[in-house]
Structures are given as structure tokens and as C-alpha cells.
Design an enzyme around this catalytic site. Structure first.
Site, short mmCIF file in Angstrom:
data_model
loop_
_atom_site.label_atom_id
_atom_site.label_comp_id
_atom_site.label_asym_id
_atom_site.label_seq_id
_atom_site.Cartn_x
_atom_site.Cartn_y
_atom_site.Cartn_z
CE LYS A 279 33.10 -105.30 -29.55
NZ LYS A 279 33.20 -103.93 -30.01
N GLY B 172 34.92 -89.99 -22.74
CA GLY B 172 33.95 -90.81 -23.46
C GLY B 172 34.56 -92.06 -24.08
CD GLU C 23 30.40 -98.11 -23.23
OE1 GLU C 23 29.27 -97.80 -22.81
OE2 GLU C 23 30.75 -98.00 -24.40
CE LYS D 48 37.20 -105.14 -30.22
NZ LYS D 48 37.55 -103.85 -29.60
#
Ligand code: NDP
Ligand code: HSE
Length: 426
Positions: free
Chosen positions: A104, A186, A189, A204
Site C-alpha cells: 500500500k 506480535g 512492530e 490505505k
């Protein structure tokens, strides 16, 4: 002799790429039947060819990505980043390959260059995975709704921030505690900036706005505000007034033109987007004839994202076998881009004030002086001569609201404008 195999080159073998390989391998027979020819994975470009990768044939790994794209019919780009992804995709297109990408960031910055090159070369560029992972939204906007008129798109398109906001709303966590939890699980990041500052959602939003309004909207055209300023108190007040706070990517068209923005917003509890929990994504489309539609599912993760990638691979591969081509870039409307402060919405402004007679009247006067109409004012119990006002406005232009907030902040009894939240989806 059966049909000739189509050569698939994979750029990247990380979270998404590994799952693309798995699906290409595990579903090889079904994919061949759906396409009308087998798909042959001819190579996988990575940075580190020496690293052991369970389930991946080391003989397929290469660090010569440019050489790989030159010998493929379909190039799947899941390496991320702007370069070398951009130049590799252009090289693939020039060599006559169709391209599938989940990138993206690249599309929001260089989409038109890639689409034009593909159009000239007569090949496909597909990118279903680039917005909301597994959730089909690109194809519906480009194809299913091509006969309708989209009015507005409201999307929860970043799973990490939706998880954080959901934990804050449902368990009363602070932003920092919810972020730490998202990192442990998780979702976020190690460097969560792109998610929590809204940059991922902004890319997006640019893609959604371009498709919905047939107009080129790039990353720099999106007004972007992240969720780092949302407090546990904001969450409590949102609930108190029948809302939940979500990071929304909004694309809409008005008389001023197309406006794309990303910011935290109060969403009424009875709106379908309010029920989007955890790391899920959803895109709510308001269109003239179809009415309201919602597309919901997993917006990230290796397997869900690979599902969307493989759908695109099948579409591109069918064109190779049967002829034809997917949709080209549609920007015929070429609408102007509206200024960010032309957005019209409702607001909740939380203000810390001195608790004495006449203060509410002073604040109300400042709001009225800027042409903004108050829907409701709430005042929690006062303590030590100070209190808070929660002012909910009717719909007003962002420029008028900004001027109102500046005027309120300058009033003598006002200690602080604590927060300003937009309310969407009513
Ligand atoms: P990862 O970081 O997990 O994987 C990236 C892969 O690309 C790695 O295999 C890496 O090689 C390879 N790579 C990176 N740079 C180069 C280079 N210069 N030359 C050769 N290989 C390179 O990324 P993800 O799989 O998470 O994401 C891939 C794309 O998919 C991105 O555009 C992302 O935005 C998009 N996406 C990801 C989603 C997700 O949930 N992860 C969801 C939706 C979209 P090496 O293994 O040697 O380091
Ligand atoms: N980091 C993104 C998210 C996934 O949290 O939704 C990739 O777009």
C-alpha cells in the site's frame, strides 16, 4: 500435452511471502484447475539467501530480483518498501509480466506510474491485499460497485490500532499498556510508528479514495492524525455518551471535492463499525443505489493476506490463459481535492474550567460566535473549584471548529482544552 505452466516469481519471503508459497504449493491442483494452467513458482527473491526457511525450497531463493522478474509471467511483490519494489515492478511490467502487490505504501505514492506502465504494456496490476488484508474491498470498489455511485467510505483498516483502542475501551488500559500488549502479541512492530501515527491507514485511505471517486489521491493528500493522543479518559467519556473510539480512514466527496482523512473518531455504539473488535478490519461503504455495505475480516497476518494475493494471482493467470485484462486505473472524474479543514462533522470538545457561575455561558457564547451549534453539554461532579465540560456540537466545518477551540482556549476561566474528538457514522 497439458497447457504450458505460468511462471510465477515471488519478491519477498517474509510473513506474507511464506504463506503465498504454502498456498501455491498446497493448492497447486485446485489453482491449476481454476486457472486452466499450472502455476510454477520459478524463484523467490530475498535479501538473505543463506537463512534457513522452513517449508521453502532453498534452490528457489535468489538475491537477483531483477534477473528473476525478467523470466516470469506473473510477479508477486510482497517485499514492501518503495525501492527496489517500484523499479522491480516497472521492470516486470516492461518485460510483459502481470503484477500482484500487497504494497500500500508504494501504491499510495507511485500507483499512477505503475498503472500507466501496465496499461501501456497491456498487463494487469492487482492489489487486493494492499487494503484490509484478506477483506475483499478493492474488487468490490473497482468492479461490483462500478455501476453505482459511492458517497462515502469509512474504514477500520489498521488492525494494530484497532486492537489497542479495543483494549483501552473494553479493559480500561492506557494507550502505553495497550501498545505494549499489542507488541507482545506480535500485532505491533518493534517500531509501531506507521500504525499508531496513522501512516499505514493513510496509505490505505489514499487507495480507497482513488477507487471510490475515480480521482487520483496520493498519500500526501490525506490528512492524518494517529491515536497516540487518545487517553483512557477519552475512552470513558466516549462510552458515557454512547460511542466507542476507532481510528477511521474516511474518503468522501462533497461540493469542495474529494477529501481523504485518517483520525480517531467517536463511532455510535449502534453503528456496524463499533462492533469491529480486536485486530479485525472492516470497510463500510455508503453508496447511492446499494445503500450501506460492510466488508469485514482479518486485515493482516501471513495466511489471510496471502489469501487475497492468491485471488489476484488467479485473476491475472486466467487472463494469461483465456485472454482479456483486469480493470485499468479509473480517474476519469479527476475531482479537485478538498482542503482538510472543509470536513463537516460533529465534535466532542472536553474542556477543564473553573467551577463558578457564568463559565458555561461564556464558553457557549464563544462557540456560538463561530457559528457552531451546541447539541449537548455535560458536566461531571466538580472538585476543588474546577470542573470539566463536555461539549457536543451539531455538524460544523472543521475550520469553524478549529477557530472555536482557539477562542475557548483563550477564555480566562478555561484552564485547558483537554481533547477534541470528531464523531462520525451517525
Ligand atoms: P516482511 O518484512 O515479513 O518480509 C519482507 C520480505 O521481503 C523478506 O523476505 C525480505 O527478505 C524481502 N526483501 C525486503 N527487501 C528486499 C530487497 N531489497 N531485495 C530482496 N528481498 C527483499 O514483510 P511482510 O511479509 O509483512 O509484508 C510484505 C508486504 O505485504 C508489505 O508491502 C506489507 O505492507 C504488505 N502487507 C503485509 C501484511 C502483514 O500482515 N504482514 C498485511 C497486508 C499487507 P529477507 O527474508 O531476506 O529479509
Ligand atoms: N500493520 C498493519 C495493521 C498490517 O496493523 O493492520 C499491514 O497493513
Amino acid at each position: 500435452m497439458g497447457p504450458v505452466a505460468l511462471r510465477v516469481a515471488l519478491l519477498g519471503c517474509g510473513v506474507v511471502g511464506t504463506q503465498v508459497v504454502r498456498l501455491l504449493t498446497d493448492q497447486a491442483d485446485d489453482l491449476a484447475a481454476r486457472v486452466g494452467a499450472p502455476l510454477e513458482l520459478v524463484g523467490i527473491a530475498v535479501r538473505d539467501t543463506a537463512r534457513e526457511r522452513p517449508g521453502i525450497d532453498p534452490a528457489l531463493l535468489t538475491d537477483d530480483a531483477a534477473g528473476l522478474v525478467a523470466r516470469a509471467d506473473i510477479v508477486v511483490e510482497v517485499m514492501g518498501g518503495l525501492e527496489p519494489a517500484r523499479e522491480l515492478i516497472l521492470a516486470a511490467i516492461e518485460a510483459g509480466a502481470s503484477v500482484v502487490t500487497a504494497n500500500k505504501a508504494l501504491l499510495a505514492q507511485h500507483g499512477p506510474t505503475l498503472y500507466e506502465a501496465a496499461d501501456r504494456a497491456g498487463v494487469d496490476v492487482y492489489f487486493e491485499a494492499a487494503v484490509a488484508g484478506a477483506v475483499p474491498i478493492i474488487r468490490p470498489l473497482r468492479e461490483s460497485l462500478a455501476g453505482d455511485k459511492v458517497r462515502r467510505v469509512l474504514g477500520i483498516v489498521n488492525g494494530t490500532t484497532n486492537y489497542i483502542l479495543d483494549e483501552m475501551a473494553s479493559r480500561g488500559l492506557s494507550f502505553d499498556a495497550a501498545l505494549a500488549q499489542a507488541q507482545e502479541l506480535g500485532y505491533a512492530e518493534a517500531d509501531p510508528t506507521a500504525d499508531v501515527e496513522g501512516h499505514d491507514a493513510a496509505a490505505k485511505a489514499a487507495i480507497l479514495a482513488s477507487l471510490a471517486f475515480h480521482t487520483r489521491v496520493g498519500l500526501d493528500d490525506v490528512a492524518c492524525e494517529g491515536i497516540t493522543g487518545v487517553s483512557a479518559d477519552d475512552m470513558r467519556w466516549a462510552a458515557e455518551t454512547g460511542h466507542v473510539i476507532k481510528l477511521l480512514a474516511i474518503a468522501e466527496a462533497s461540493a469542495d471535492g474529494v477529501l481523504a482523512r485518517v483520525h480517531p473518531a467517536l463511532v455510535p455504539l449502534d453503528h456496524p463499525l463499533a462492533g469491529v473488535r480486536g485486530a479485525f478490519n472492516a470497510v463500510f461503504v455508503e453508496s447511492e443505489a446499494a445503500g450501506a455495505l460492510m466488508f469485514y475480516g482479518q486485515g493482516a497476518g501471513g495466511a489471510p493476506t496471502a489469501s487475497a494475493v492468491l485471488g489476484d494471482v488467479v485473476s491475472a493467470a486466467r487472463h494469461r490463459v483465456l485472454g482479456g485484462k483486469g480493470p485499468v486505473e479509473s480517474w476519469y472524474a479527476d475531482l479537485p481535492l478538498a482542503p482538510a479543514d472543509s470536513a463537516v462533522t460533529r465534535y466532542q470538545v472536553r474542556v477543564a474550567v473553573a467551577d463558578r457561575p457564568g463559565v458555561l455561558a461564556q464558553v457557549a457564547q464563544a462557540v456560538a460566535a463561530h457559528g457552531v451549534s451546541i447539541e449537548a453539554v455535560r458536566q461531571p461532579a466538580a472538585a476543588d473549584g474546577a470542573t470539566e465540560l463536555l461539549i457536543t456540537t451539531h455538524r460544523a466545518a472543521e475550520s469553524a471548529l478549529a477557530a472555536t477551540v482557539r477562542a475557548i482556549a483563550d477564555l480566562e476561566p478555561v484552564e485547558q482544552v483537554i481533547s477534541v474528538l470528531r464523531a462520525e457514522g451517525a
